[in-house]
Design a protein around this motif. Structure first.
Motif, PDB file in Angstrom:
ATOM      1  N   MET A   1     -32.751 -29.361  19.698  1.00  0.00           N
ATOM      2  CA  MET A   1     -33.643 -28.790  18.688  1.00  0.00           C
ATOM      3  C   MET A   1     -34.095 -27.405  19.142  1.00  0.00           C
ATOM      4  SD  MET A   1     -37.163 -30.412  17.197  1.00  0.00           S
ATOM      5  CE  MET A   1     -38.095 -29.580  15.908  1.00  0.00           C
ATOM      6  N   MET A   2     -34.078 -26.443  18.207  1.00  0.00           N
ATOM      7  CA  MET A   2     -34.346 -25.049  18.575  1.00  0.00           C
ATOM      8  C   MET A   2     -35.744 -24.829  19.134  1.00  0.00           C
ATOM      9  SD  MET A   2     -34.045 -21.652  16.201  1.00  0.00           S
ATOM     10  CE  MET A   2     -34.638 -22.588  14.790  1.00  0.00           C
ATOM     11  N   PHE A   3     -36.748 -25.492  18.584  1.00  0.00           N
ATOM     12  CA  PHE A   3     -38.128 -25.259  19.001  1.00  0.00           C
ATOM     13  C   PHE A   3     -38.570 -26.275  20.047  1.00  0.00           C
ATOM     14  CE2 PHE A   3     -37.962 -23.268  14.761  1.00  0.00           C
ATOM     15  CZ  PHE A   3     -38.358 -21.982  15.099  1.00  0.00           C
ATOM     16  N   SER A   4     -37.700 -26.512  21.014  1.00  0.00           N
ATOM     17  CA  SER A   4     -38.045 -27.364  22.154  1.00  0.00           C
ATOM     18  C   SER A   4     -37.324 -26.820  23.375  1.00  0.00           C
ATOM     19  CB  SER A   4     -37.642 -28.826  21.896  1.00  0.00           C
ATOM     20  OG  SER A   4     -36.245 -28.930  21.700  1.00  0.00           O
ATOM     21  N   GLY A   5     -37.743 -27.291  24.559  1.00  0.00           N
ATOM     22  CA  GLY A   5     -37.144 -26.796  25.787  1.00  0.00           C
ATOM     23  C   GLY A   5     -37.617 -25.385  26.103  1.00  0.00           C
ATOM     24  N   LEU A   6     -36.743 -24.593  26.714  1.00  0.00           N
ATOM     25  CA  LEU A   6     -37.104 -23.239  27.143  1.00  0.00           C
ATOM     26  C   LEU A   6     -36.662 -22.206  26.124  1.00  0.00           C
ATOM     27  CD1 LEU A   6     -38.206 -21.304  29.353  1.00  0.00           C
ATOM     28  CD2 LEU A   6     -35.838 -21.132  30.166  1.00  0.00           C
ATOM     29  N   SER A   7     -37.633 -21.495  25.565  1.00  0.00           N
ATOM     30  CA  SER A   7     -37.356 -20.344  24.710  1.00  0.00           C
ATOM     31  C   SER A   7     -37.671 -19.096  25.516  1.00  0.00           C
ATOM     32  CB  SER A   7     -38.204 -20.385  23.434  1.00  0.00           C
ATOM     33  OG  SER A   7     -37.820 -19.362  22.540  1.00  0.00           O
ATOM     34  N   ALA A   8     -36.636 -18.329  25.846  1.00  0.00           N
ATOM     35  CA  ALA A   8     -36.768 -17.176  26.735  1.00  0.00           C
ATOM     36  C   ALA A   8     -36.984 -15.903  25.934  1.00  0.00           C
ATOM     37  CB  ALA A   8     -35.513 -17.042  27.591  1.00  0.00           C
ATOM     38  N   PHE A   9     -38.015 -15.158  26.301  1.00  0.00           N
ATOM     39  CA  PHE A   9     -38.390 -13.946  25.570  1.00  0.00           C
ATOM     40  C   PHE A   9     -38.046 -12.707  26.402  1.00  0.00           C
ATOM     41  CE2 PHE A   9     -40.307 -17.007  23.018  1.00  0.00           C
ATOM     42  CZ  PHE A   9     -40.809 -16.431  21.858  1.00  0.00           C
ATOM     43  N   PRO A  10     -36.965 -12.003  26.057  1.00  0.00           N
ATOM     44  CA  PRO A  10     -36.552 -10.848  26.845  1.00  0.00           C
ATOM     45  C   PRO A  10     -37.316  -9.579  26.478  1.00  0.00           C
ATOM     46  CG  PRO A  10     -35.015 -11.173  25.063  1.00  0.00           C
ATOM     47  CD  PRO A  10     -36.006 -12.309  24.983  1.00  0.00           C
ATOM     48  N   LEU A  11     -37.304  -8.628  27.383  1.00  0.00           N
ATOM     49  CA  LEU A  11     -37.787  -7.286  27.111  1.00  0.00           C
ATOM     50  C   LEU A  11     -36.866  -6.606  26.098  1.00  0.00           C
ATOM     51  CD1 LEU A  11     -38.141  -6.350  30.858  1.00  0.00           C
ATOM     52  CD2 LEU A  11     -40.096  -6.480  29.298  1.00  0.00           C
ATOM     53  N   THR A  12     -37.410  -5.624  25.385  1.00  0.00           N
ATOM     54  CA  THR A  12     -36.590  -4.686  24.633  1.00  0.00           C
ATOM     55  C   THR A  12     -36.635  -3.366  25.404  1.00  0.00           C
ATOM     56  OG1 THR A  12     -37.213  -5.728  22.529  1.00  0.00           O
ATOM     57  CG2 THR A  12     -36.175  -3.546  22.428  1.00  0.00           C
ATOM     58  N   PRO A  13     -35.642  -3.082  26.236  1.00  0.00           N
ATOM     59  CA  PRO A  13     -35.704  -1.868  27.055  1.00  0.00           C
ATOM     60  C   PRO A  13     -35.643  -0.629  26.152  1.00  0.00           C
ATOM     61  CG  PRO A  13     -33.953  -3.362  27.776  1.00  0.00           C
ATOM     62  CD  PRO A  13     -34.417  -3.831  26.445  1.00  0.00           C
ATOM     63  N   LEU A  14     -36.601   0.285  26.338  1.00  0.00           N
ATOM     64  CA  LEU A  14     -36.632   1.460  25.478  1.00  0.00           C
ATOM     65  C   LEU A  14     -37.369   2.596  26.161  1.00  0.00           C
ATOM     66  CD1 LEU A  14     -39.766   1.487  24.177  1.00  0.00           C
ATOM     67  CD2 LEU A  14     -38.835  -0.442  22.942  1.00  0.00           C
ATOM     68  N   ASN A  15     -37.212   3.763  25.581  1.00  0.00           N
ATOM     69  CA  ASN A  15     -37.982   4.931  25.995  1.00  0.00           C
ATOM     70  C   ASN A  15     -38.339   5.703  24.732  1.00  0.00           C
ATOM     71  OD1 ASN A  15     -35.662   6.505  25.326  1.00  0.00           O
ATOM     72  ND2 ASN A  15     -34.836   6.081  27.367  1.00  0.00           N
ATOM     73  N   GLU A  16     -38.828   6.919  24.877  1.00  0.00           N
ATOM     74  CA  GLU A  16     -39.268   7.662  23.698  1.00  0.00           C
ATOM     75  C   GLU A  16     -38.104   8.208  22.877  1.00  0.00           C
ATOM     76  OE1 GLU A  16     -42.650   7.429  22.866  1.00  0.00           O
ATOM     77  OE2 GLU A  16     -42.155   6.002  24.446  1.00  0.00           O
ATOM     78  N   VAL A  17     -36.892   8.093  23.397  1.00  0.00           N
ATOM     79  CA  VAL A  17     -35.712   8.508  22.636  1.00  0.00           C
ATOM     80  C   VAL A  17     -35.215   7.376  21.751  1.00  0.00           C
ATOM     81  CG1 VAL A  17     -33.323   9.309  22.818  1.00  0.00           C
ATOM     82  CG2 VAL A  17     -35.067  10.177  24.394  1.00  0.00           C
ATOM     83  N   GLY A  18     -35.250   6.174  22.270  1.00  0.00           N
ATOM     84  CA  GLY A  18     -34.773   5.036  21.489  1.00  0.00           C
ATOM     85  C   GLY A  18     -34.597   3.799  22.338  1.00  0.00           C
ATOM     86  N   ILE A  19     -33.927   2.806  21.777  1.00  0.00           N
ATOM     87  CA  ILE A  19     -33.668   1.531  22.448  1.00  0.00           C
ATOM     88  C   ILE A  19     -32.429   1.666  23.322  1.00  0.00           C
ATOM     89  CG2 ILE A  19     -33.037  -0.881  22.061  1.00  0.00           C
ATOM     90  CD1 ILE A  19     -34.544  -0.519  19.296  1.00  0.00           C
ATOM     91  N   ASP A  20     -32.491   1.131  24.520  1.00  0.00           N
ATOM     92  CA  ASP A  20     -31.336   1.108  25.416  1.00  0.00           C
ATOM     93  C   ASP A  20     -30.485  -0.104  25.025  1.00  0.00           C
ATOM     94  OD1 ASP A  20     -29.504   0.957  27.473  1.00  0.00           O
ATOM     95  OD2 ASP A  20     -30.961   1.333  29.061  1.00  0.00           O
ATOM     96  N   GLU A  21     -29.593   0.104  24.068  1.00  0.00           N
ATOM     97  CA  GLU A  21     -28.847  -1.012  23.492  1.00  0.00           C
ATOM     98  C   GLU A  21     -27.935  -1.721  24.496  1.00  0.00           C
ATOM     99  OE1 GLU A  21     -26.936  -0.180  19.802  1.00  0.00           O
ATOM    100  OE2 GLU A  21     -28.750   0.624  18.862  1.00  0.00           O
ATOM    101  N   PRO A  22     -27.149  -0.998  25.316  1.00  0.00           N
ATOM    102  CA  PRO A  22     -26.284  -1.711  26.278  1.00  0.00           C
ATOM    103  C   PRO A  22     -27.075  -2.583  27.253  1.00  0.00           C
ATOM    104  CG  PRO A  22     -25.581   0.564  26.042  1.00  0.00           C
ATOM    105  CD  PRO A  22     -26.902   0.447  25.340  1.00  0.00           C
ATOM    106  N   THR A  23     -28.233  -2.092  27.681  1.00  0.00           N
ATOM    107  CA  THR A  23     -29.056  -2.870  28.604  1.00  0.00           C
ATOM    108  C   THR A  23     -29.622  -4.102  27.915  1.00  0.00           C
ATOM    109  OG1 THR A  23     -29.636  -0.924  29.908  1.00  0.00           O
ATOM    110  CG2 THR A  23     -31.120  -2.802  30.065  1.00  0.00           C
ATOM    111  N   PHE A  24     -30.072  -3.944  26.677  1.00  0.00           N
ATOM    112  CA  PHE A  24     -30.597  -5.092  25.933  1.00  0.00           C
ATOM    113  C   PHE A  24     -29.508  -6.147  25.751  1.00  0.00           C
ATOM    114  CE2 PHE A  24     -31.488  -7.231  21.824  1.00  0.00           C
ATOM    115  CZ  PHE A  24     -32.669  -7.877  22.191  1.00  0.00           C
ATOM    116  N   VAL A  25     -28.313  -5.710  25.426  1.00  0.00           N
ATOM    117  CA  VAL A  25     -27.207  -6.652  25.252  1.00  0.00           C
ATOM    118  C   VAL A  25     -26.963  -7.434  26.540  1.00  0.00           C
ATOM    119  CG1 VAL A  25     -24.689  -6.788  24.963  1.00  0.00           C
ATOM    120  CG2 VAL A  25     -26.064  -5.441  23.367  1.00  0.00           C
ATOM    121  N   ARG A  26     -27.007  -6.747  27.683  1.00  0.00           N
ATOM    122  CA  ARG A  26     -26.806  -7.443  28.960  1.00  0.00           C
ATOM    123  C   ARG A  26     -27.888  -8.481  29.207  1.00  0.00           C
ATOM    124  NH1 ARG A  26     -24.960  -2.264  30.557  1.00  0.00           N
ATOM    125  NH2 ARG A  26     -26.975  -1.663  31.427  1.00  0.00           N
ATOM    126  N   LEU A  27     -29.134  -8.164  28.839  1.00  0.00           N
ATOM    127  CA  LEU A  27     -30.211  -9.145  29.004  1.00  0.00           C
ATOM    128  C   LEU A  27     -29.969 -10.376  28.141  1.00  0.00           C
ATOM    129  CD1 LEU A  27     -33.395  -6.853  29.017  1.00  0.00           C
ATOM    130  CD2 LEU A  27     -32.292  -7.936  30.987  1.00  0.00           C
TER     131      LEU A  27
END
Length: 297
Positions: free
Chosen positions: A1-27
């Motif tokens: 069931m989706m709403f049970s067990g461990l739900s992991a909340f990752p960072l959204t890596p970003l700076n003032e230019v934008g989102i670091d998409e490759p890094t987010f994908v790796r996370l």
């Protein structure tokens, strides 16, 4: 069931230019490979409140696209109901398995206003919703009575509560009180990582976890111990992380987690939206020592 067990909340890596998409994908790929039960993208750890609608849609697409078979829950909180509805539409369009909604506010909200928010949003959903009860960021306090009313709405599938009492008996009483007031299909998930083992041992079915987004194996070990009845083992594993919990209390879990990710080379520095910043050098060195001592580095 989706709403049970461990739900992991990752960072959204970003700076003032934008989102670091490759890094987010790796996370995201790292969490999927670790076998977490779900991924909570664009939660508070994901800095959702600091991103534009277009940025949030892109993050949702990346999370769903790289999570393999792991369910992805997307945060849709915003100040206006109109915007929440747009974000819910975007999350569903991106393929989210569920959504997470906190009652964000600038003006202090009443119980009826918060109920009206969830009533309106759930009418437009085709995926399940988790109620995000996080008074530390929203400054709104849910009563159990309000949780009970909202839990009757269509598509409501889980309630993400803040930390339970430290005393195990009091924690069990707290979980049991809420459980008695909501439908059986609605799960209770604990947040506030220092309280996770106690909450899971007390009967919460899920852990909505900050450290799960960075140290999934560590969080999974605590979760599996608690949910298989090894309460003592879960407590011992959590107690080992006490130095980390102390930093969370002092600086906030987002700053500490982002700093840890920078130290470990999982994200580049800076990784948070200004004016929010990661830890200064002296505390960064202290965190480095803690990570080494806990074998997390």
């Amino acid at each position: 069931m989706m709403f049970s067990g461990l739900s992991a909340f990752p960072l959204t890596p970003l700076n003032e230019v934008g989102i670091d998409e490759p890094t987010f994908v790796r996370l995201i790929e790292r969490l999927a490979s670790a076998g977490v039960d779900s991924i909570g993208a664009l939660g508070s750890t994901g800095s959702y409140a600091y991103l534009t609608r277009a940025e949030r849609f892109r993050v949702a697409q990346l999370a769903v696209g790289h999570a393999e078979n792991t369910p992805v829950i997307i945060g849709i909180g915003a100040l206006r109901t109109r915007d929440v509805l747009d974000l819910a539409e975007d999350a569903q369009k991106a393929g989210a398995s569920g959504v997470l909604l906190a009652p964000m506010s600038y003006q202090k909200l009443s119980d009826e206003e918060v109920y009206g928010l969830y009533e309106t949003v759930t009418r437009s959903l085709s995926v399940p919703l988790c109620v995000y009860d996080n008074p530390a960021t929203t400054h709104f306090e849910f009563s159990d009575e309000l949780h009970s009313r909202i839990a009757q709405l269509p598509h409501v599938a889980s309630i993400k509560i803040p930390g339970v009492p430290v005393d195990p008996t009091a924690a069990q009483a707290r979980a049991a009180r809420l459980r008695a007031m909501i439908p059986s299909h609605v799960t209770i998930g604990v947040s506030g990582d220092a309280f996770a083992a106690t909450g899971l041992n007390a009967g919460c079915e899920a852990w909505y976890s900050v450290i799960g987004g960075l140290f999934p194996k560590t969080a999974l070990a605590i979760t599996r111990a608690a949910l298989t009845g090894n309460a003592q083992g879960a407590r011992q594993l959590s107690d080992k992380l006490a130095p980390l919990w102390a930093l969370f209390l002092q600086y906030g879990s987002l700053r500490v987690t982002a700093t840890a990710a920078e130290i470990l080379g999982l994200v580049t520095r800076p990784s948070l939206p200004l004016p929010v910043r990661t830890l200064e050098e002296s505390e960064r060195q202290r965190l480095q020592l803690i990570l080494n001592e806990l074998a997390l580095a």
